[in-house]
Scaffold this active site. Sequence first.
Site, PDB file in Angstrom:
ATOM      1  N   LYS A 124      29.458  -0.773 -10.893  1.00 33.67           N
ATOM      2  CA  LYS A 124      30.865  -1.091 -10.639  1.00 33.67           C
ATOM      3  C   LYS A 124      31.231  -0.799  -9.189  1.00 33.67           C
ATOM      4  O   LYS A 124      31.818  -1.636  -8.495  1.00 33.67           O
ATOM      5  CB  LYS A 124      31.778  -0.290 -11.575  1.00 33.67           C
ATOM      6  CG  LYS A 124      33.239  -0.654 -11.440  1.00 33.67           C
ATOM      7  CD  LYS A 124      34.169   0.457 -11.865  1.00 33.67           C
ATOM      8  CE  LYS A 124      34.343   1.457 -10.763  1.00 33.67           C
ATOM      9  NZ  LYS A 124      35.392   2.462 -11.012  1.00 33.67           N
ATOM     10  N   ASP A 142      35.551  -2.575 -14.436  1.00 37.25           N
ATOM     11  CA  ASP A 142      36.116  -1.241 -14.670  1.00 37.25           C
ATOM     12  C   ASP A 142      36.766  -1.240 -16.052  1.00 37.25           C
ATOM     13  O   ASP A 142      36.622  -2.202 -16.823  1.00 37.25           O
ATOM     14  CB  ASP A 142      37.100  -0.860 -13.555  1.00 37.25           C
ATOM     15  CG  ASP A 142      38.394  -1.659 -13.633  1.00 37.25           C
ATOM     16  OD1 ASP A 142      38.510  -2.564 -14.501  1.00 37.25           O
ATOM     17  OD2 ASP A 142      39.306  -1.374 -12.843  1.00 37.25           O
TER      18      ASP A 142
END
Length: 215
Positions: A124, A142
């Site tokens: 991420k 996320d």
Amino acid sequence: MRYNLHMNTNELILSELARLYPDARPALEYRTPYELLVAVILSAQCTDERVNAVTRELFSEHATPQAMVRLTQEELEGYIYSCGLYHAKAKHILSASRDILEKFGGSVPSTIRELRTLSGVGQKTANVVYSVAFGGDAIAVDTHVFRVSNRLGLASSDTPARTEEDLRSVIPQRDWSKAHHWLIYHGRRVCHAQRPDCAACTLAPLCAFRAAQKE
Ligand code: SF4
């Protein structure tokens, strides 16, 4: 929203997200790829507002890897304490800063593969830095992106990695980075984790979660 009969459901969802959030952009404040990297590491389980308050002070004295590694672990923890998980985050920031100095000549690397080699940088974080700081095409998954995309039916996965794969397959590459921000905005403003405001959501007619609720 306006329907176009030639678009499929995913295209309609993306079109509506683009209409809703034309100015979607990162909420984290940064001036350089290095500042963005540190801010994203700090943002784990912390609000962007809190991170911005912390980094304003931290970056006023320590805005480069060279300046950061002059701090001891305890000194850095003192700056970032209020972000939570401060012990691990301080360790990652110092270790990543040393890696940047020793392996990348002092500059944050610009590929996902190299970013992933830095301490504390998972998929991420690497995707966010790659897309936001370097303009690359990536979809960082996320908590908001994961929740909203799976509710809408853009993805149908139980892990962030598979959700990223699903999103890459249904979203045109040119929109990957923008879609990341659209989904975050929608998650923060309408599709909340606990009580999604489906009654006010213009995506409701297209939403798999909403459709399942009505069955
Ligand atoms: S209809 Fe409800 S669950 Fe679906 S995207 Fe909108 S707020 Fe989220």
